[in-house]
Design an enzyme around this catalytic site. Structure first.
Site, PDB file in Angstrom:
ATOM      1  N   LYS A 111       0.806  -1.222   0.000  1.00  0.00           N
ATOM      2  CA  LYS A 111       0.000   0.000   0.000  1.00  0.00           C
ATOM      3  C   LYS A 111       0.840   1.273   0.000  1.00  0.00           C
ATOM      4  CE  LYS A 111      -4.171  -1.840   0.152  1.00  0.00           C
ATOM      5  NZ  LYS A 111      -5.162  -1.617  -0.937  1.00  0.00           N
ATOM      6  N   GLU A 133      -9.753   5.641   3.133  1.00  0.00           N
ATOM      7  CA  GLU A 133     -10.531   4.533   3.664  1.00  0.00           C
ATOM      8  C   GLU A 133      -9.581   3.359   3.873  1.00  0.00           C
ATOM      9  OE1 GLU A 133      -9.401   2.701   0.206  1.00  0.00           O
ATOM     10  OE2 GLU A 133     -10.115   4.773   0.352  1.00  0.00           O
ATOM     11  N   SER A 399       1.661  -9.769  -0.774  1.00  0.00           N
ATOM     12  CA  SER A 399       1.276  -8.360  -0.685  1.00  0.00           C
ATOM     13  C   SER A 399       1.448  -7.751   0.698  1.00  0.00           C
ATOM     14  CB  SER A 399      -0.178  -8.183  -1.132  1.00  0.00           C
ATOM     15  OG  SER A 399      -1.046  -8.994  -0.350  1.00  0.00           O
TER      16      SER A 399
END
Length: 415
Positions: A111, A133, A399
């Protein structure tokens, strides 16, 4: 229903040039991947979306932007992330399996690639307040991190249910100085957090930039986030030359909720048909159970959060609640790029149940000494279902790391 926003002719022409260079699976000048995408937004957001759509390519392709972006990715995020040859996993599944170690990024997931890019974009647009969010909390942590770095106020919306099951990440966000606001409606998960963030943006259109965490939302977000995450596949190609003497793998596998890590992992392989792209959604308790997030199986075309895509909905068009043991995958839609890849058949969309993900996480931990995030475990769960050849080169995007999911692992695996 919100009206569809369209770019003015000059912006369309500029984006057409970029589109023609990019190839079949990149976004069109009107913000579409095939029939999916667009910007279906309230009129109050037109100025924000128009500004982004008209300026983002010029800003992010500017040499000064790229120099600062690449410097932060290297010195702050810790890129390039390793392409790790998973020897015992490879022996078990009889293929050359590599893990793209996004879990080793600063903040513990992919991210941060996107939030670094978007915070630099926001500053160049003159924005003084950031909202976001988050589901699993990793995007919220990454956003709070770059806001602390850049000295900008940050509000993160998170479903109340997700706040309870991802408490360590809530604490990290608050320690970083972010205000975490619970979403109390619906299933109190990612969809509802996104709804609240969009409401905030509508009420604060002039000074606020909304850092969307996945390849979802109105154009230009799906393309913008995919570009920032494309560093994943860019590095893969270079690293595979070193490891295998060939920049193209046989398979790239990644989990999909909204789909940002998969978009980044697929990006530089989209026009190479010899590379098989495998996306793995969350089946939850089973695709026919009513408790699932397998959008491509049970969904149909509709509009969610400003974008036309595949989503889970009732016969009368009401969005259905998604479910997954993984907070980052319980989203009732997929990004429009993924809807396009699914419909065209360029990528294969599989799904893994909660139990499959849990067992895959335990397997990786025991075989390689790496505890994955529950999201990543969904991708690992499908290794057992693919008939690899002994010389196949397989890259799985790991991830995120599993620290945030330890409470779930302790309860469900009885460890």
């Amino acid at each position: 229903m919100p009206l569809e926003f369209k770019l003015n002719p000059s912006a369309q022409r500029k984006n057409t040039i970029d589109f023609l260079k990019a190839g079949l699976y990149k976004v069109s000048p009107l913000g579409y991947y095939g029939e999916f995408g667009g910007a279906f937004i309230p009129e109050m957001l037109y100025p924000n979306v128009e500004e982004l759509a008209e300026k983002y390519l010029d800003i992010i392709q500017d040499d000064g932007f790229q120099k600062e972006f690449q410097s932060l990715l290297h010195d702050y995020v810790g890129r390039p992330t390793p392409l790790y040859p998973a020897k015992r996993l490879s022996e078990k599944y009889k293929a050359h399996i590599y893990l793209k170690r996004e879990d080793l990024n600063h903040t513990g997931a992919h991210k941060i690639n996107n939030t670094v890019g978007q915070i630099l974009l926001a500053k160049r647009l003159g924005k003084t307040r950031i909202i976001a969010e988050t589901g699993a909390g990793q995007h919220g942590v990454a956003t709070a991190t770059v806001c602390a770095l850049m000295n900008l106020p940050c509000v993160v919306y998170m479903g109340e249910v997700d706040m309870q099951r991802q408490a360590p990440n809530v604490a990290r966000m608050r320690m970083l100085g972010a205000e975490v606001r619970p979403a109390m409606s619906g299933s109190k998960t990612l969809k509802d957090a996104t709804n609240e963030a969009i409401r905030d943006w509508i009420n604060n259109p002039s000074d606020t930039h909304y850092i969307i965490g996945s390849v979802v939302g109105p154009y230009p977000y799906p393309d913008m986030v995919a570009r920032f995450q494309s560093v994943i596949s860019e590095e893969m190609r270079k690293q595979l030359i070193e490891k295998e003497g060939n920049e193209l793998p046989d398979y790239v596998i990644a989990c999909v909720g909204g789909g940002s890590n998969a978009a980044g992992s697929f990006y530089h392989f989209l026009n190479n048909d010899e590379v098989k792209l495998i996306a793995v959604e969350a089946a939850g308790e089973g695709v026919a159970s009513g408790h699932t997030a397998a959008t491509t199986v049970v969904g149909k075309i509709g509009i969610i959060h400003g974008s036309k895509t595949m989503l889970m909905q009732t016969e009368d068009g009401q969005i259905e609640e998604a479910y997954s043991i993984s907070a980052g995958l319980d989203y009732p839609g997929v990004g429009p790029l993924h809807a396009h890849l699914f419909k065209t058949g360029r990528a294969q969309y599989l799904n893994a149940t909660d139990e499959e993900a849990l067992q895959a996480a335990l397997e990786l931990t025991r075989l390689e000494g790496i505890i994955p995030a529950l999201e990543s475990a969904h991708a690992l769960a499908k290794l057992k279902d693919i008939a690899f050849k002994p010389d196949d080169v397989v890259v799985v995007c790991l991830s995120g790391r599993g620290d945030k999911d330890m409470e779930t692992y302790i309860k469900r695996l009885e460890i």
